[in-house]
Scaffold this motif. Structure first.
Motif, PDB file in Angstrom:
ATOM      1  N   ARG A  16       3.979  43.569 -34.118  1.00  0.00           N
ATOM      2  CA  ARG A  16       2.989  42.590 -34.556  1.00  0.00           C
ATOM      3  C   ARG A  16       2.311  41.944 -33.362  1.00  0.00           C
ATOM      4  NH1 ARG A  16       6.350  39.570 -39.448  1.00  0.00           N
ATOM      5  NH2 ARG A  16       6.911  41.491 -40.556  1.00  0.00           N
ATOM      6  N   ASP A  17       1.019  41.744 -33.503  1.00  0.00           N
ATOM      7  CA  ASP A  17       0.227  41.134 -32.443  1.00  0.00           C
ATOM      8  C   ASP A  17       0.512  39.638 -32.408  1.00  0.00           C
ATOM      9  OD1 ASP A  17      -1.803  40.157 -30.763  1.00  0.00           O
ATOM     10  OD2 ASP A  17      -3.149  41.784 -31.343  1.00  0.00           O
ATOM     11  N   LYS A  18       0.998  39.145 -31.259  1.00  0.00           N
ATOM     12  CA  LYS A  18       1.337  37.727 -31.153  1.00  0.00           C
ATOM     13  C   LYS A  18       0.098  36.846 -31.094  1.00  0.00           C
ATOM     14  CE  LYS A  18       5.794  38.522 -28.882  1.00  0.00           C
ATOM     15  NZ  LYS A  18       6.623  38.307 -27.661  1.00  0.00           N
ATOM     16  N   ASP A  19      -1.034  37.427 -30.741  1.00  0.00           N
ATOM     17  CA  ASP A  19      -2.280  36.657 -30.697  1.00  0.00           C
ATOM     18  C   ASP A  19      -3.321  37.373 -31.540  1.00  0.00           C
ATOM     19  OD1 ASP A  19      -4.199  34.817 -30.150  1.00  0.00           O
ATOM     20  OD2 ASP A  19      -4.196  35.086 -27.977  1.00  0.00           O
ATOM     21  N   ILE A  20      -3.022  37.478 -32.834  1.00  0.00           N
ATOM     22  CA  ILE A  20      -3.867  38.250 -33.745  1.00  0.00           C
ATOM     23  C   ILE A  20      -5.267  37.654 -33.864  1.00  0.00           C
ATOM     24  CG2 ILE A  20      -3.043  37.025 -35.785  1.00  0.00           C
ATOM     25  CD1 ILE A  20      -3.982  40.760 -35.540  1.00  0.00           C
ATOM     26  N   VAL A  21      -5.402  36.339 -33.726  1.00  0.00           N
ATOM     27  CA  VAL A  21      -6.731  35.717 -33.826  1.00  0.00           C
ATOM     28  C   VAL A  21      -7.630  36.199 -32.697  1.00  0.00           C
ATOM     29  CG1 VAL A  21      -8.027  33.553 -33.809  1.00  0.00           C
ATOM     30  CG2 VAL A  21      -5.831  33.686 -35.011  1.00  0.00           C
ATOM     31  N   ALA A  22      -7.097  36.213 -31.468  1.00  0.00           N
ATOM     32  CA  ALA A  22      -7.874  36.690 -30.328  1.00  0.00           C
ATOM     33  C   ALA A  22      -8.201  38.174 -30.481  1.00  0.00           C
ATOM     34  CB  ALA A  22      -7.109  36.445 -29.033  1.00  0.00           C
ATOM     35  N   SER A  23      -7.229  38.962 -30.938  1.00  0.00           N
ATOM     36  CA  SER A  23      -7.454  40.394 -31.122  1.00  0.00           C
ATOM     37  C   SER A  23      -8.496  40.648 -32.208  1.00  0.00           C
ATOM     38  CB  SER A  23      -6.147  41.099 -31.478  1.00  0.00           C
ATOM     39  OG  SER A  23      -5.217  40.995 -30.425  1.00  0.00           O
ATOM     40  N   ALA A  24      -8.412  39.884 -33.304  1.00  0.00           N
ATOM     41  CA  ALA A  24      -9.386  40.036 -34.388  1.00  0.00           C
ATOM     42  C   ALA A  24     -10.782  39.658 -33.920  1.00  0.00           C
ATOM     43  CB  ALA A  24      -8.972  39.182 -35.584  1.00  0.00           C
ATOM     44  N   ASN A  25     -10.876  38.563 -33.163  1.00  0.00           N
ATOM     45  CA  ASN A  25     -12.179  38.153 -32.629  1.00  0.00           C
ATOM     46  C   ASN A  25     -12.761  39.223 -31.711  1.00  0.00           C
ATOM     47  OD1 ASN A  25     -13.287  35.649 -33.545  1.00  0.00           O
ATOM     48  ND2 ASN A  25     -11.544  34.588 -32.626  1.00  0.00           N
ATOM     49  N   ALA A  26     -11.921  39.812 -30.865  1.00  0.00           N
ATOM     50  CA  ALA A  26     -12.389  40.854 -29.952  1.00  0.00           C
ATOM     51  C   ALA A  26     -12.861  42.086 -30.720  1.00  0.00           C
ATOM     52  CB  ALA A  26     -11.273  41.230 -28.984  1.00  0.00           C
TER      53      ALA A  26
ATOM     54  N   LEU B 294     -20.101  41.679 -35.185  1.00  0.00           N
ATOM     55  CA  LEU B 294     -19.980  40.658 -36.222  1.00  0.00           C
ATOM     56  C   LEU B 294     -19.817  39.295 -35.564  1.00  0.00           C
ATOM     57  CD1 LEU B 294     -17.600  42.389 -38.782  1.00  0.00           C
ATOM     58  CD2 LEU B 294     -19.919  41.602 -39.265  1.00  0.00           C
ATOM     59  N   PRO B 295     -20.493  38.260 -36.081  1.00  0.00           N
ATOM     60  CA  PRO B 295     -20.350  36.924 -35.491  1.00  0.00           C
ATOM     61  C   PRO B 295     -18.951  36.371 -35.728  1.00  0.00           C
ATOM     62  CG  PRO B 295     -21.638  36.824 -37.523  1.00  0.00           C
ATOM     63  CD  PRO B 295     -21.438  38.280 -37.220  1.00  0.00           C
ATOM     64  N   SER B 296     -18.487  35.533 -34.807  1.00  0.00           N
ATOM     65  CA  SER B 296     -17.118  35.016 -34.888  1.00  0.00           C
ATOM     66  C   SER B 296     -16.893  34.146 -36.115  1.00  0.00           C
ATOM     67  CB  SER B 296     -16.784  34.216 -33.623  1.00  0.00           C
ATOM     68  OG  SER B 296     -17.696  33.143 -33.460  1.00  0.00           O
ATOM     69  N   ASP B 297     -17.979  33.565 -36.674  1.00  0.00           N
ATOM     70  CA  ASP B 297     -17.779  32.670 -37.812  1.00  0.00           C
ATOM     71  C   ASP B 297     -17.396  33.397 -39.097  1.00  0.00           C
ATOM     72  OD1 ASP B 297     -20.211  33.831 -38.428  1.00  0.00           O
ATOM     73  OD2 ASP B 297     -21.274  31.950 -38.758  1.00  0.00           O
ATOM     74  N   VAL B 298     -17.500  34.753 -39.130  1.00  0.00           N
ATOM     75  CA  VAL B 298     -17.079  35.462 -40.340  1.00  0.00           C
ATOM     76  C   VAL B 298     -15.567  35.482 -40.468  1.00  0.00           C
ATOM     77  CG1 VAL B 298     -19.113  36.957 -40.230  1.00  0.00           C
ATOM     78  CG2 VAL B 298     -16.931  37.802 -39.361  1.00  0.00           C
ATOM     79  N   LEU B 299     -14.859  35.173 -39.385  1.00  0.00           N
ATOM     80  CA  LEU B 299     -13.403  35.288 -39.373  1.00  0.00           C
ATOM     81  C   LEU B 299     -12.753  34.459 -40.474  1.00  0.00           C
ATOM     82  CD1 LEU B 299     -11.406  36.857 -37.545  1.00  0.00           C
ATOM     83  CD2 LEU B 299     -11.022  34.729 -36.302  1.00  0.00           C
ATOM     84  N   HIS B 300     -13.332  33.325 -40.781  1.00  0.00           N
ATOM     85  CA  HIS B 300     -12.725  32.423 -41.760  1.00  0.00           C
ATOM     86  C   HIS B 300     -13.478  32.398 -43.092  1.00  0.00           C
ATOM     87  CE1 HIS B 300     -10.001  31.076 -38.652  1.00  0.00           C
ATOM     88  NE2 HIS B 300     -11.034  30.886 -37.851  1.00  0.00           N
TER      89      HIS B 300
ATOM     90  N   GLY C  20     -22.540  45.613 -45.632  1.00  0.00           N
ATOM     91  CA  GLY C  20     -22.421  46.100 -44.262  1.00  0.00           C
ATOM     92  C   GLY C  20     -21.365  45.368 -43.467  1.00  0.00           C
ATOM     93  N   GLN C  21     -21.261  44.050 -43.675  1.00  0.00           N
ATOM     94  CA  GLN C  21     -20.246  43.262 -42.976  1.00  0.00           C
ATOM     95  C   GLN C  21     -18.851  43.615 -43.480  1.00  0.00           C
ATOM     96  OE1 GLN C  21     -21.850  39.328 -43.800  1.00  0.00           O
ATOM     97  NE2 GLN C  21     -22.477  39.081 -41.658  1.00  0.00           N
ATOM     98  N   GLN C  22     -18.700  43.768 -44.794  1.00  0.00           N
ATOM     99  CA  GLN C  22     -17.406  44.157 -45.351  1.00  0.00           C
ATOM    100  C   GLN C  22     -16.967  45.512 -44.801  1.00  0.00           C
ATOM    101  OE1 GLN C  22     -16.744  43.716 -49.624  1.00  0.00           O
ATOM    102  NE2 GLN C  22     -18.468  42.288 -49.724  1.00  0.00           N
ATOM    103  N   GLN C  23     -17.918  46.401 -44.638  1.00  0.00           N
ATOM    104  CA  GLN C  23     -17.627  47.727 -44.116  1.00  0.00           C
ATOM    105  C   GLN C  23     -17.052  47.647 -42.707  1.00  0.00           C
ATOM    106  OE1 GLN C  23     -21.044  50.246 -43.174  1.00  0.00           O
ATOM    107  NE2 GLN C  23     -20.195  51.715 -44.625  1.00  0.00           N
ATOM    108  N   ARG C  24     -17.646  46.792 -41.875  1.00  0.00           N
ATOM    109  CA  ARG C  24     -17.176  46.668 -40.499  1.00  0.00           C
ATOM    110  C   ARG C  24     -15.834  45.931 -40.442  1.00  0.00           C
ATOM    111  NH1 ARG C  24     -22.625  44.778 -37.546  1.00  0.00           N
ATOM    112  NH2 ARG C  24     -23.330  44.451 -39.688  1.00  0.00           N
ATOM    113  N   VAL C  25     -15.619  44.998 -41.352  1.00  0.00           N
ATOM    114  CA  VAL C  25     -14.311  44.348 -41.436  1.00  0.00           C
ATOM    115  C   VAL C  25     -13.244  45.377 -41.826  1.00  0.00           C
ATOM    116  CG1 VAL C  25     -12.916  42.660 -42.709  1.00  0.00           C
ATOM    117  CG2 VAL C  25     -15.221  42.047 -41.918  1.00  0.00           C
TER     118      VAL C  25
END
Length: 241
Positions: A128-138, A145-151, A160-165
């Motif tokens: 498991r990734d200990k810093d999953i938020v940073a990895s997801a943002n990267a 994708l803009p960082s604000d989609v994370l939440h 198109g955004q769902q596809q990239r997620v």
């Protein structure tokens, strides 16, 4: 452009996929929508465009490779490890550790945030990734994708955004094998081409073998290897031609 030769790979190459005498039938006697693949081997690192008409068995084959289905006969090895003979629980574990899947309908949990969807995939990983938020943002940044989609909840995003997620979720654990099923059917030509470029760049970055399933022949130009299901899926012995 080359058409994959299913019978003539050099024997010393390590295989991402090795199917031997694999058969699958729906129901006890139904030959329709069935698979009969005497031999199929895909080398590690290979990127394959798998095409064929509707009903030719593309999705059935993908379900066998992902462990959703098991063959009626024959064996499937993935990454040089037995796969089809594992118990359902061990297949699930193997898939979580080694395989990424991008479904045609994306299969995101609609009410969960993008981050939660990605965390859910990482939860079942071997490490498991200990810093999953940073990895997801990267990962999202690489996918433009803009960082604000994370939440944001997944159902608040465009197709198109769902596809990239869905790509981010499939690649977050750096799988050795990526299976992609008809992901561009809802996209226009420009969005489709952008998606393909991003997908192949991401596969390159994690050195993943790729099986890309589609009936859209315009996508073949993105691949050096391609195979038609009609040449892979042989008639059953004694079946009418």
């Amino acid at each position: 452009m080359k058409e994959v030769n299913t019978d003539n790979h050099e024997p010393h190459k390590p295989w991402a996929i090795n199917l031997q005498n694999v058969q699958f039938r729906y129901g006890k006697s139904g030959a329709e929508n069935a698979l009969n693949i005497p031999l199929w081997q895909v080398a590690r690192g290979e990127r394959v465009f798998l095409h064929g008409d509707s009903g030719s068995g593309k999705t059935t084959l993908l379900n066998l490779l992902s462990g959703v289905l098991t063959p009626t006969q024959g064996t499937i090895e993935l990454l040089e490890q037995p796969f089809s003979t594992l118990s359902a629980r061990r297949r699930d574990t193997f898939r979580a550790h080694h395989i990424g899947v991008v479904f045609q309908q994306f299969n995101l949990v609609p009410y969960l945030s993008v981050l939660k969807n990605i965390q859910l995939a990482n939860h079942f990983a071997a490490k498991r990734d200990k810093d999953i938020v940073a990895s997801a943002n990267a990962m999202l940044a690489k996918l433009n994708l803009p960082s604000d989609v994370l939440h944001k909840p997944a159902n608040a995003l465009s197709v198109g955004q769902q596809q990239r997620v869905a790509i981010a979720r499939a690649l977050i654990n750096q799988p050795e094998l990526l299976l992609v099923d008809e992901p561009t059917s809802a996209l226009d030509a420009s969005a489709r081409d952008a998606f393909m470029t991003i997908l192949l760049e991401m596969c390159e970055s994690v050195e993943a073998s790729l099986i890309f399933v589609s009936h859209d022949m315009s996508l073949k130009e993105f691949f050096n290897s391609r195979i038609d299901m009609s040449s892979l899926n042989k008639p059953f012995e004694g079946a009418a031609c």
